[in-house]
Design an enzyme around this catalytic site. Structure first.
Site, PDB file in Angstrom:
ATOM      1  N   GLY A 130       0.554  -1.505   0.596  1.00 20.82           N
ATOM      2  CA  GLY A 130      -0.119   0.342   0.073  1.00 20.82           C
ATOM      3  C   GLY A 130       1.137   1.267  -0.079  1.00 20.82           C
ATOM      4  O   GLY A 130       0.564   1.937  -0.763  1.00 20.82           O
ATOM      5  N   ASP A 180      -5.296   2.612  10.838  1.00 20.83           N
ATOM      6  CA  ASP A 180      -7.076   2.095  10.391  1.00 20.83           C
ATOM      7  C   ASP A 180      -7.092   1.673  12.139  1.00 20.83           C
ATOM      8  O   ASP A 180      -7.138   1.798  12.922  1.00 20.83           O
ATOM      9  CB  ASP A 180      -7.110   0.972   9.863  1.00 20.83           C
ATOM     10  N   LYS A 195      -8.051   7.232   8.974  1.00 19.62           N
ATOM     11  CA  LYS A 195      -9.143   7.045   9.913  1.00 19.62           C
ATOM     12  C   LYS A 195      -9.737   7.646  11.033  1.00 19.62           C
ATOM     13  O   LYS A 195      -8.687   7.084  11.606  1.00 19.62           O
ATOM     14  CB  LYS A 195     -10.137   5.076   9.130  1.00 19.62           C
ATOM     15  N   PHE A 232     -13.838   2.949   3.916  1.00 23.24           N
ATOM     16  CA  PHE A 232     -13.008   1.598   2.379  1.00 23.24           C
ATOM     17  C   PHE A 232     -12.488   2.832   1.578  1.00 23.24           C
ATOM     18  O   PHE A 232     -13.848   2.600   0.737  1.00 23.24           O
ATOM     19  CB  PHE A 232     -13.803   0.468   2.269  1.00 23.24           C
ATOM     20  N   VAL A 233     -11.001   2.852   1.491  1.00 23.26           N
ATOM     21  CA  VAL A 233     -10.958   3.489   0.723  1.00 23.26           C
ATOM     22  C   VAL A 233      -9.570   3.336  -0.323  1.00 23.26           C
ATOM     23  O   VAL A 233      -9.362   2.210   0.366  1.00 23.26           O
ATOM     24  CB  VAL A 233     -10.059   5.224   0.576  1.00 23.26           C
ATOM     25  N   ASP A 261      -5.414  -0.327  -1.904  1.00 21.68           N
ATOM     26  CA  ASP A 261      -6.608  -1.103  -2.782  1.00 21.68           C
ATOM     27  C   ASP A 261      -7.900  -1.826  -2.167  1.00 21.68           C
ATOM     28  O   ASP A 261      -7.943  -2.198  -1.084  1.00 21.68           O
ATOM     29  CB  ASP A 261      -5.771  -2.381  -2.786  1.00 21.68           C
ATOM     30  N   ARG A 291      -4.996   0.178  -6.889  1.00 17.79           N
ATOM     31  CA  ARG A 291      -3.966   0.917  -6.723  1.00 17.79           C
ATOM     32  C   ARG A 291      -3.259   1.787  -7.487  1.00 17.79           C
ATOM     33  O   ARG A 291      -2.901   3.189  -6.963  1.00 17.79           O
ATOM     34  CB  ARG A 291      -2.859  -0.325  -6.573  1.00 17.79           C
TER      35      ARG A 291
END
Ligand code: IMP
Ligand code: MG
Length: 184
Positions: free
Chosen positions: A47, A106, A134, A155-156, A162, A168
Site C-alpha cells: 500500500g 486504521d 481514519k 473504505f478507500v 487496494d 492501486r
C-alpha cells in the site's frame, strides 16, 4: 476501473501538496537531529509504494530504503483480519534511525507489529509516517509521528490502497460504489 468509483475523497493535486509538506517537515526534523545518511526509509508494502516513491523524492538527504510486506486485508476483506508479516528485505536496521511509511492508519495493528520487529532488530529509533488516518478510536491508539490527512471511517482505494489488490493505480483517493464492495 473508473466506473467503480463512488466519490473522490482526496484529489491528486491535494495529495501532492500534502506529500510535499510532509517531506519538508521530515527533512527539517532530520536536519536538526542526526548524521546524514543514517536514516532508513521502510515503506510497508504494497500500500505505501506510491506514497513512498513520491515522498522520498522530496527529501534531499542521504538514505537507505528497506521493504517489508504486511497483509491484513487479504482478498476482498474490508475489515482487518489481523496483521501478518509476509515478506521482508529490511537492509541495515541495527543502530539506524528508521522511518516507517504506511498508506493508512486504521486499527494500528500493522504499525505496532512492524515497530516491534524493528526494535527487536536493534533499530536506534523508529518514527512513523502515514498518509491517511481514519477517524476512529482505534486509529488514535497508535501515535504516528506524521499524518497526512484525517479521513472519515470509510473504505478507500487509490494512490496505492487496494481492494482485492485492484485500484492501486488510481491517482486520487476515492471510495468505491456499494455494489463493487458487495460483488461476490
Ligand atoms: P491497520 O493495521 O488496521 O492500522 O491497517 C493498516 C493497513 O490496512 C494498511 O496498511 C492498509 O493496507 C489496510 N487498510 C486499512 N484501511 C484500508 C482502506 O480503507 N482501504 C484499503 N486498505 C486499507
Ligand atoms: Mg497496507
Amino acid at each position: 476501473m473508473q466506473r467503480d468509483v463512488d466519490q473522490v475523497l482526496i484529489p491528486r493535486a491535494q495529495i501532492a501538496q500534502r506529500v510535499g509538506e510532509l517531506a519538508t517537515q521530515i527533512t527539517a526534523d532530520r536536519s536538526a537531529a542526526a548524521e546524514d545518511g543514517q536514516i532508513t526509509i521502510l515503506p510497508i508494502m504494497t500500500g505505501a509504494m506510491i506514497f513512498c516513491a513520491d515522498l522520498i523524492r522530496e527529501i534531499p538527504i542521504t538514505m537507505q530504503i528497506g521493504l517489508i510486506t504486511v497483509s491484513s486485508y487479504p482478498g476482498r476483506s474490508v475489515i482487518s483480519q489481523g496483521a501478518q508479516v509476509i515478506g521482508q528485505q529490511l537492509g541495515d536496521v541495527k543502530g539506524r534511525d528508521v522511518l516507517l511509511l504506511d498508506d493508512i492508519l486504521d486499527t494500528g495493528a500493522t504499525l505496532r507489529l512492524v515497530k516491534g520487529v524493528l526494535e527487536e532488530k536493534g533499530a536506534a529509533s523508529v518514527k512513523t509516517c502515514v498518509l491517511l488516518r481514519k477517524d476512529r478510536p482505534s486509529a488514535q491508539s497508535f501515535a504516528a509521528d506524521y499524518v497526512g490527512f484525517e479521513i472519515p471511517d470509510v473504505f478507500v482505494v487509490g494512490y496505492g490502497l487496494d481492494f482485492n489488490n485492484h485500484y492501486r493505480n488510481l491517482p486520487d483517493i476515492v471510495t468505491l460504489k456499494e455494489e463493487v464492495l458487495a460483488r461476490p
